[in-house]
Design a protein around this motif. Structure first.
Motif, PDB file in Angstrom:
ATOM      1  N   GLY A 422     -10.598  -0.813  22.918  1.00 21.21           N
ATOM      2  CA  GLY A 422      -9.385  -0.011  22.889  1.00 21.21           C
ATOM      3  C   GLY A 422      -8.468  -0.299  21.714  1.00 21.21           C
ATOM      4  O   GLY A 422      -7.384   0.279  21.601  1.00 21.21           O
ATOM      5  N   MET A 423      -8.901  -1.168  20.799  1.00 18.88           N
ATOM      6  CA  MET A 423      -8.101  -1.506  19.618  1.00 18.88           C
ATOM      7  C   MET A 423      -8.446  -0.561  18.466  1.00 18.88           C
ATOM      8  O   MET A 423      -9.542   0.008  18.417  1.00 18.88           O
ATOM      9  CB  MET A 423      -8.350  -2.957  19.221  1.00 18.88           C
ATOM     10  CG  MET A 423      -7.925  -3.962  20.286  1.00 18.88           C
ATOM     11  SD  MET A 423      -6.126  -3.992  20.542  1.00 18.88           S
ATOM     12  CE  MET A 423      -5.619  -4.901  19.081  1.00 18.88           C
ATOM     13  N   PRO A 424      -7.524  -0.415  17.502  1.00 13.77           N
ATOM     14  CA  PRO A 424      -7.774   0.520  16.393  1.00 13.77           C
ATOM     15  C   PRO A 424      -8.926   0.055  15.502  1.00 13.77           C
ATOM     16  O   PRO A 424      -9.182  -1.143  15.352  1.00 13.77           O
ATOM     17  CB  PRO A 424      -6.464   0.498  15.612  1.00 13.77           C
ATOM     18  CG  PRO A 424      -5.462  -0.145  16.499  1.00 13.77           C
ATOM     19  CD  PRO A 424      -6.207  -1.058  17.407  1.00 13.77           C
ATOM     20  N   THR A 425      -9.595   1.026  14.910  1.00 13.80           N
ATOM     21  CA  THR A 425     -10.545   0.751  13.831  1.00 13.80           C
ATOM     22  C   THR A 425     -10.009   1.380  12.551  1.00 13.80           C
ATOM     23  O   THR A 425      -9.239   2.340  12.581  1.00 13.80           O
ATOM     24  CB  THR A 425     -11.953   1.309  14.130  1.00 13.80           C
ATOM     25  OG1 THR A 425     -11.842   2.702  14.454  1.00 13.80           O
ATOM     26  CG2 THR A 425     -12.584   0.589  15.304  1.00 13.80           C
ATOM     27  N   GLY A 426     -10.421   0.820  11.433  1.00 14.04           N
ATOM     28  CA  GLY A 426      -9.952   1.324  10.150  1.00 14.04           C
ATOM     29  C   GLY A 426     -11.081   1.904   9.328  1.00 14.04           C
ATOM     30  O   GLY A 426     -12.188   1.364   9.306  1.00 14.04           O
ATOM     31  N   LEU A 427     -10.805   3.016   8.664  1.00 21.22           N
ATOM     32  CA  LEU A 427     -11.737   3.602   7.702  1.00 21.22           C
ATOM     33  C   LEU A 427     -11.355   3.094   6.323  1.00 21.22           C
ATOM     34  O   LEU A 427     -10.226   3.285   5.866  1.00 21.22           O
ATOM     35  CB  LEU A 427     -11.666   5.125   7.736  1.00 21.22           C
ATOM     36  CG  LEU A 427     -12.509   5.867   6.691  1.00 21.22           C
ATOM     37  CD1 LEU A 427     -14.003   5.644   6.935  1.00 21.22           C
ATOM     38  CD2 LEU A 427     -12.186   7.367   6.697  1.00 21.22           C
ATOM     39  N   HIS A 428     -12.295   2.427   5.655  1.00 20.21           N
ATOM     40  CA  HIS A 428     -12.068   1.851   4.329  1.00 20.21           C
ATOM     41  C   HIS A 428     -12.540   2.853   3.285  1.00 20.21           C
ATOM     42  O   HIS A 428     -13.673   3.330   3.328  1.00 20.21           O
ATOM     43  CB  HIS A 428     -12.872   0.551   4.205  1.00 20.21           C
ATOM     44  CG  HIS A 428     -12.543  -0.279   3.014  1.00 20.21           C
ATOM     45  ND1 HIS A 428     -13.064  -0.029   1.762  1.00 20.21           N
ATOM     46  CD2 HIS A 428     -11.753  -1.369   2.880  1.00 20.21           C
ATOM     47  CE1 HIS A 428     -12.604  -0.937   0.917  1.00 20.21           C
ATOM     48  NE2 HIS A 428     -11.808  -1.760   1.562  1.00 20.21           N
ATOM     49  N   ILE A 429     -11.648   3.187   2.351  1.00 22.68           N
ATOM     50  CA  ILE A 429     -11.959   4.162   1.306  1.00 22.68           C
ATOM     51  C   ILE A 429     -11.760   3.486  -0.041  1.00 22.68           C
ATOM     52  O   ILE A 429     -10.691   2.944  -0.324  1.00 22.68           O
ATOM     53  CB  ILE A 429     -11.057   5.405   1.399  1.00 22.68           C
ATOM     54  CG1 ILE A 429     -11.048   5.973   2.829  1.00 22.68           C
ATOM     55  CG2 ILE A 429     -11.502   6.466   0.406  1.00 22.68           C
ATOM     56  CD1 ILE A 429      -9.989   7.041   3.052  1.00 22.68           C
ATOM     57  N   THR A 430     -12.786   3.507  -0.868  1.00 19.67           N
ATOM     58  CA  THR A 430     -12.743   2.875  -2.193  1.00 19.67           C
ATOM     59  C   THR A 430     -13.092   3.905  -3.254  1.00 19.67           C
ATOM     60  O   THR A 430     -13.951   4.769  -3.049  1.00 19.67           O
ATOM     61  CB  THR A 430     -13.743   1.700  -2.261  1.00 19.67           C
ATOM     62  OG1 THR A 430     -13.282   0.660  -1.405  1.00 19.67           O
ATOM     63  CG2 THR A 430     -13.868   1.152  -3.676  1.00 19.67           C
ATOM     64  N   GLY A 431     -12.425   3.790  -4.388  1.00 19.37           N
ATOM     65  CA  GLY A 431     -12.728   4.663  -5.522  1.00 19.37           C
ATOM     66  C   GLY A 431     -12.930   3.844  -6.777  1.00 19.37           C
ATOM     67  O   GLY A 431     -12.772   2.613  -6.776  1.00 19.37           O
ATOM     68  N   PRO A 432     -13.286   4.483  -7.874  1.00 14.00           N
ATOM     69  CA  PRO A 432     -13.446   3.760  -9.147  1.00 14.00           C
ATOM     70  C   PRO A 432     -12.106   3.215  -9.623  1.00 14.00           C
ATOM     71  O   PRO A 432     -11.041   3.690  -9.223  1.00 14.00           O
ATOM     72  CB  PRO A 432     -13.996   4.829 -10.093  1.00 14.00           C
ATOM     73  CG  PRO A 432     -13.564   6.127  -9.501  1.00 14.00           C
ATOM     74  CD  PRO A 432     -13.550   5.928  -8.020  1.00 14.00           C
ATOM     75  N   LYS A 433     -12.169   2.213 -10.469  1.00 10.97           N
ATOM     76  CA  LYS A 433     -10.951   1.589 -10.980  1.00 10.97           C
ATOM     77  C   LYS A 433     -10.042   2.634 -11.627  1.00 10.97           C
ATOM     78  O   LYS A 433     -10.491   3.467 -12.400  1.00 10.97           O
ATOM     79  CB  LYS A 433     -11.312   0.502 -11.995  1.00 10.97           C
ATOM     80  CG  LYS A 433     -10.110  -0.303 -12.477  1.00 10.97           C
ATOM     81  CD  LYS A 433     -10.535  -1.468 -13.353  1.00 10.97           C
ATOM     82  CE  LYS A 433      -9.318  -2.256 -13.833  1.00 10.97           C
ATOM     83  NZ  LYS A 433      -9.704  -3.433 -14.638  1.00 10.97           N
ATOM     84  N   GLY A 434      -8.760   2.600 -11.256  1.00 12.64           N
ATOM     85  CA  GLY A 434      -7.790   3.527 -11.830  1.00 12.64           C
ATOM     86  C   GLY A 434      -7.673   4.852 -11.121  1.00 12.64           C
ATOM     87  O   GLY A 434      -6.860   5.689 -11.509  1.00 12.64           O
ATOM     88  N   SER A 435      -8.451   5.044 -10.040  1.00 12.93           N
ATOM     89  CA  SER A 435      -8.433   6.342  -9.344  1.00 12.93           C
ATOM     90  C   SER A 435      -7.408   6.373  -8.217  1.00 12.93           C
ATOM     91  O   SER A 435      -7.505   7.218  -7.316  1.00 12.93           O
ATOM     92  CB  SER A 435      -9.826   6.656  -8.782  1.00 12.93           C
ATOM     93  OG  SER A 435     -10.170   5.731  -7.752  1.00 12.93           O
ATOM     94  N   ASP A 436      -6.406   5.515  -8.245  1.00 15.47           N
ATOM     95  CA  ASP A 436      -5.471   5.345  -7.130  1.00 15.47           C
ATOM     96  C   ASP A 436      -4.832   6.657  -6.680  1.00 15.47           C
ATOM     97  O   ASP A 436      -4.690   6.907  -5.481  1.00 15.47           O
ATOM     98  CB  ASP A 436      -4.381   4.347  -7.514  1.00 15.47           C
ATOM     99  CG  ASP A 436      -4.930   2.994  -7.929  1.00 15.47           C
ATOM    100  OD1 ASP A 436      -5.703   2.953  -8.908  1.00 15.47           O
ATOM    101  OD2 ASP A 436      -4.597   1.984  -7.295  1.00 15.47           O
TER     102      ASP A 436
END
Length: 452
Positions: A422-436
């Motif tokens: 019942g605790m939250p899960t997180g979706l991790h999203i990564t992009g190339p360097k500088g794509s913030d």
């Protein structure tokens, strides 16, 4: 009557600017909430209501004249206790600094203060940030407000807990190996590790090393970018700069420009064994992305070779902190002593081997991001463990968050479903360097789709 602490930071800021509420009222609501929650959660090392009251009085006087300090005018903000705060105790979670009161602000803290933030206190951190459990010998253990028996992970656990419990509108964190992202995942909030240099880090114990960086934390992606806009931007004193497009709140709801139109999704990245209910929660991302018009493929950036050098990476950071701050090691806790010991026996040949691997992986990851815009996977491999476990008892496999920092890749964790407990899960999203900027637009599109 609306609970002020339940409002988004963006809504709070708008109401303050419209003078529908005062900074004093906002602070009073957060103080009431903190008094109720803090004895159980223990999110803070130090609270300073007197200074906060004085600050909101100044801000309300400004508002009465039709003036506003900046975009964060009147918002209660928690500062992680590894960043200097002028006139407010900064301990690093270390007995060596238990009574340390700086006479200056860290660079990004000064920016937050100048933008109108009301600093209410210092959020808890493991000693010198080097643990996945937020506990130390100065302030004790931070507990998850969603279930006090559970951990908030680390090291920005106090920040994530303060946000989840409604004790702060915004919070900063630092991220060396998942320290904004895993606590965010387990507390159901948003945490970002930006590309190194996007937020200047000063003073920095390791100024030529982009591993540990300040990062914003919030309850929504829009709130996170509201804070990031104030924190970001090059400074002359920073060896690491940033030359790409800066993330902006204006345009955040626009879809990101697509380089390939493809995203990679892995439910077991880098050979990790991910708990089945966590996998099931994150698996829904594929359908959601396709619904947003993205092509998806089962894949992940080739970061596994860095795993062989984790002790070198962590130990190097520990020794750099020890050299810069010179704590009394006889007073140090287990996690920091262990991290230093991991490095002391290492050779220059091992450091060179790590750098050679890092260079090779960098080339391969650059090629990976020519095929994909973003890569998605679970932020944590397991469910939140007990808040009472010691470092050596923790079974979480941190590779899902520790492998991106050596390449300085921007990454964000957003709430995405629940695990079997019942605790939250997180979706991790990564992009190339500088794509913030594009990364946060993509994260915002996922957040909006989840909320319908």
């Amino acid at each position: 009557m609306t609970d002020i602490t339940a409002l988004t930071a963006e809504t709070m800021a708008a109401k303050l600017r419209a003078r529908e509420m005062s900074a004093s009222e906002v602070l009073a609501a957060h103080r009431t909430r903190t008094v109720a929650q803090e004895p159980t959660v223990n999110a803070f090392v130090t609270l300073d209501w007197d200074a906060a009251e004085a600050r909101v009085a100044e801000l309300d006087a400004m508002a009465a004249r039709g003036e506003f300090a900046g975009p964060l005018h009147g918002l209660p903000v928690a500062i992680k206790d590894c960043f200097e705060t002028k006139g407010l105790r900064t301990t690093w979670g270390s007995k060596s600094f238990e009574n340390h009161v700086p006479d200056y602000d860290a660079l990004h803290v000064a920016r937050l203060r100048n933008a109108g933030a009301v600093i209410t206190g210092k959020s808890n951190t493991p000693e010198f940030t080097l643990s996945g459990q937020t506990t130390n010998l100065v302030a004790g253990t931070t507990r998850n407000p969603l279930n006090p028996q559970k951990s908030v992970a680390g090291s920005s656990g106090g920040a994530a807990a303060a946000l989840a419990a409604g004790m702060a509108a915004l919070a900063d964190g630092s991220d060396l190996g998942g320290s904004t992202r895993t606590p965010a995942a387990w507390c159901g909030v948003v945490g970002m590790r930006p590309t190194s240099g996007l937020i200047p880090y000063g003073p920095n114990p390791s100024p030529f090393d982009g591993l540990s960086v300040p990062g914003p934390m919030a309850r929504t992606v829009r709130d996170l970018v509201l804070m990031l806009e104030v924190m970001q931007g090059n400074a002359a004193c920073q060896p690491l700069g940033f030359w790409q497009s800066l993330p902006r709140l204006a345009g955040l709801d626009n879809p990101p420009a697509r380089q390939t139109g493809r995203v990679a999704l892995s439910l077991s990245p880098f050979g990790a064994s991910v708990e089945p209910s966590v996998q099931a929660a994150i698996a829904q991302a594929e359908t959601l992305c396709r619904g947003l018009g993205w092509q998806t493929a089962e894949d992940a950036p080739p970061l596994e070779p860095l795993m062989a050098h984790q002790d070198v990476i962590r130990g190097q950071c520990a020794l750099q902190i020890r050299a810069a701050l010179q704590p009394e090691m006889a007073l140090a806790g287990e996690s920091f002593r262990t991290a230093c010991a991991q490095a002391e026996g290492r050779s220059l040949a091992e450091l060179i081997a790590y750098q050679a691997t890092r260079a090779r992986v960098w080339t391969e990851v650059c090629a990976f991001f020519e095929r994909y815009d973003f890569a998605l996977w679970p932020t944590a491999t397991g469910m939140p463990f007990s808040a009472d476990l010691r470092d050596g008892e923790i079974t979480e496999d941190w590779r899902t968050v520790t492998l991106t920092p050596p390449l300085e890749l921007p990454s964000v964790s957003i709430p995405f479903g629940q695990s079997a407990d019942g605790m939250p899960t997180g979706l991790h999203i990564t992009g190339p360097k500088g794509s913030d900027a594009r990364l946060l637009q993509f994260a915002r599109s996922i957040e909006r789709a989840l909320k319908g």
